[in-house]
Design a protein around this motif. Structure first.
Motif, PDB file in Angstrom:
ATOM      1  N   SER A 196       1.034  -1.193   0.498  1.00 42.75           N
ATOM      2  CA  SER A 196      -0.425   0.068   0.135  1.00 42.75           C
ATOM      3  C   SER A 196       0.933   1.469  -0.197  1.00 42.75           C
ATOM      4  CB  SER A 196      -1.087   0.295   0.940  1.00 42.75           C
ATOM      5  OG  SER A 196      -0.196   0.250   2.509  1.00 42.75           O
ATOM      6  N   SER A 197       2.453   1.391   0.350  1.00 45.45           N
ATOM      7  CA  SER A 197       2.772   2.567   0.236  1.00 45.45           C
ATOM      8  C   SER A 197       3.749   2.552  -1.801  1.00 45.45           C
ATOM      9  CB  SER A 197       4.049   2.281   1.184  1.00 45.45           C
ATOM     10  OG  SER A 197       4.884   0.829   0.794  1.00 45.45           O
ATOM     11  N   TRP A 198       3.606   2.422  -2.203  1.00 45.95           N
ATOM     12  CA  TRP A 198       3.507   1.995  -3.598  1.00 45.95           C
ATOM     13  C   TRP A 198       2.225   2.647  -4.470  1.00 45.95           C
ATOM     14  CZ3 TRP A 198       7.531  -0.314  -6.385  1.00 45.95           C
ATOM     15  CH2 TRP A 198       8.218  -1.184  -5.864  1.00 45.95           C
ATOM     16  N   SER A 199       2.262   3.934  -5.180  1.00 44.49           N
ATOM     17  CA  SER A 199       2.239   4.735  -6.427  1.00 44.49           C
ATOM     18  C   SER A 199       1.787   4.947  -7.697  1.00 44.49           C
ATOM     19  CB  SER A 199       2.208   6.463  -5.369  1.00 44.49           C
ATOM     20  OG  SER A 199       4.012   6.160  -5.702  1.00 44.49           O
ATOM     21  N   PHE A 200       1.187   5.291  -7.926  1.00 46.21           N
ATOM     22  CA  PHE A 200       0.586   4.995  -9.128  1.00 46.21           C
ATOM     23  C   PHE A 200       0.352   6.468 -10.190  1.00 46.21           C
ATOM     24  CE2 PHE A 200      -2.339   4.286 -13.342  1.00 46.21           C
ATOM     25  CZ  PHE A 200      -1.101   4.223 -14.200  1.00 46.21           C
ATOM     26  N   VAL A 201       0.469   6.785 -10.343  1.00 43.17           N
ATOM     27  CA  VAL A 201       0.280   8.138 -11.024  1.00 43.17           C
ATOM     28  C   VAL A 201       0.018   7.925 -12.716  1.00 43.17           C
ATOM     29  CG1 VAL A 201       1.475  10.511 -12.565  1.00 43.17           C
ATOM     30  CG2 VAL A 201       2.514   9.436 -10.497  1.00 43.17           C
ATOM     31  N   ALA A 202      -1.611   8.116 -12.918  1.00 44.53           N
ATOM     32  CA  ALA A 202      -2.429   7.803 -14.282  1.00 44.53           C
ATOM     33  C   ALA A 202      -2.206   8.873 -15.186  1.00 44.53           C
ATOM     34  CB  ALA A 202      -3.830   7.759 -13.222  1.00 44.53           C
ATOM     35  N   THR A 203      -1.829   8.830 -16.174  1.00 46.17           N
ATOM     36  CA  THR A 203      -2.477  10.217 -17.135  1.00 46.17           C
ATOM     37  C   THR A 203      -3.741   9.963 -18.076  1.00 46.17           C
ATOM     38  OG1 THR A 203      -0.485   8.614 -18.596  1.00 46.17           O
ATOM     39  CG2 THR A 203       0.053  10.782 -16.713  1.00 46.17           C
ATOM     40  N   LYS A 204      -4.209   8.553 -17.953  1.00 48.07           N
ATOM     41  CA  LYS A 204      -5.648   8.695 -18.999  1.00 48.07           C
ATOM     42  C   LYS A 204      -6.366   7.619 -18.044  1.00 48.07           C
ATOM     43  CE  LYS A 204      -2.721   8.644 -23.669  1.00 48.07           C
ATOM     44  NZ  LYS A 204      -3.070   7.447 -24.979  1.00 48.07           N
TER      45      LYS A 204
ATOM     46  N   ARG B 111      10.305   4.483  -2.219  1.00 46.73           N
ATOM     47  CA  ARG B 111      11.441   5.260  -1.971  1.00 46.73           C
ATOM     48  C   ARG B 111      10.978   7.088  -3.687  1.00 46.73           C
ATOM     49  NH1 ARG B 111      16.427   2.468   0.532  1.00 46.73           N
ATOM     50  NH2 ARG B 111      15.772   1.778   2.090  1.00 46.73           N
ATOM     51  N   GLY B 112       9.894   6.518  -4.774  1.00 39.95           N
ATOM     52  CA  GLY B 112      10.084   7.580  -5.008  1.00 39.95           C
ATOM     53  C   GLY B 112      10.594   6.754  -6.708  1.00 39.95           C
ATOM     54  N   GLY B 113      11.419   5.685  -6.776  1.00 39.51           N
ATOM     55  CA  GLY B 113      11.871   5.363  -8.057  1.00 39.51           C
ATOM     56  C   GLY B 113      10.602   4.638  -8.426  1.00 39.51           C
ATOM     57  N   LYS B 114      10.675   5.289 -10.547  1.00 39.68           N
ATOM     58  CA  LYS B 114       9.788   4.154 -11.188  1.00 39.68           C
ATOM     59  C   LYS B 114      10.392   2.714 -11.146  1.00 39.68           C
ATOM     60  CE  LYS B 114       9.040   6.929 -14.985  1.00 39.68           C
ATOM     61  NZ  LYS B 114       9.298   7.269 -15.786  1.00 39.68           N
ATOM     62  N   LEU B 115       8.997   1.965 -11.268  1.00 37.45           N
ATOM     63  CA  LEU B 115       9.194   0.696 -11.562  1.00 37.45           C
ATOM     64  C   LEU B 115       9.671   0.075 -12.820  1.00 37.45           C
ATOM     65  CD1 LEU B 115       8.802  -2.091  -9.941  1.00 37.45           C
ATOM     66  CD2 LEU B 115       6.757  -2.317 -10.858  1.00 37.45           C
ATOM     67  N   ASN B 116       8.282   0.802 -13.762  1.00 36.81           N
ATOM     68  CA  ASN B 116       7.679   0.701 -15.117  1.00 36.81           C
ATOM     69  C   ASN B 116       9.103   1.134 -15.616  1.00 36.81           C
ATOM     70  OD1 ASN B 116       6.211   2.860 -13.985  1.00 36.81           O
ATOM     71  ND2 ASN B 116       6.333   2.632 -16.422  1.00 36.81           N
ATOM     72  N   VAL B 117      10.292   0.918 -15.843  1.00 43.05           N
ATOM     73  CA  VAL B 117      11.936   0.748 -16.820  1.00 43.05           C
ATOM     74  C   VAL B 117      11.683   0.427 -17.398  1.00 43.05           C
ATOM     75  CG1 VAL B 117      12.191   3.117 -15.439  1.00 43.05           C
ATOM     76  CG2 VAL B 117      13.220   1.141 -14.837  1.00 43.05           C
ATOM     77  N   LYS B 118      13.400   0.370 -18.782  1.00 36.18           N
ATOM     78  CA  LYS B 118      13.855  -1.042 -18.847  1.00 36.18           C
ATOM     79  C   LYS B 118      14.821  -1.353 -18.721  1.00 36.18           C
ATOM     80  CE  LYS B 118      14.733  -0.246 -23.378  1.00 36.18           C
ATOM     81  NZ  LYS B 118      15.799   0.696 -24.485  1.00 36.18           N
TER      82      LYS B 118
END
Length: 114
Positions: A63-71, A89-96
């Motif tokens: 529950s401490s993870w977050s998702f920023v929706a653009t659509k 910690r603020g790092g993006k998960l969906n990276v290469k």
């Protein structure tokens, strides 16, 4: 003419339901109970290949993870969000480096967005 309009009014909703309806948004979301899926298209059974092994193994985002929706995408299966997932910690998960290729989809029922 009346017959044509009647037929059109009957068929048009079914035509719209078969398509994805998209709307641009800016929402911050969190998974309230850890039952979430990361998807590679707006389909509840299309679990992203990079997340699939963790999902089958019982892994989930807390529950401490977050998702920023653009659509927001709405189709016959329901409502989906498109955007990026961030760690506590603020790092993006969906990276290469994590075997993702850009933004992902999530099922709206799995997340609380404001």
């Amino acid at each position: 003419m009346k017959k044509f309009l009647f037929i059109l009014s009957f068929c048009l909703p079914f035509t719209l339901m078969a398509q994805n309806i998209e709307k641009t948004v800016k929402l911050g979301c969190y998974p309230p109970n850890g039952t979430n899926r990361i998807l590679n298209r707006p389909d509840t059974s299309a679990i992203h290949p990079a997340y699939l092994s963790e999902y089958k193994g019982g892994g989930f985002l807390g529950s401490s993870w977050s998702f920023v929706a653009t659509k927001v995408i709405v189709n016959k299966q329901g409502k989906f969000y498109y955007g990026d997932i961030y760690s506590p910690r603020g790092g993006k998960l969906n990276v290469k480096q994590n075997r993702y290729n850009g933004p992902v989809y999530v099922f709206a029922k799995d997340w609380v967005c404001e």
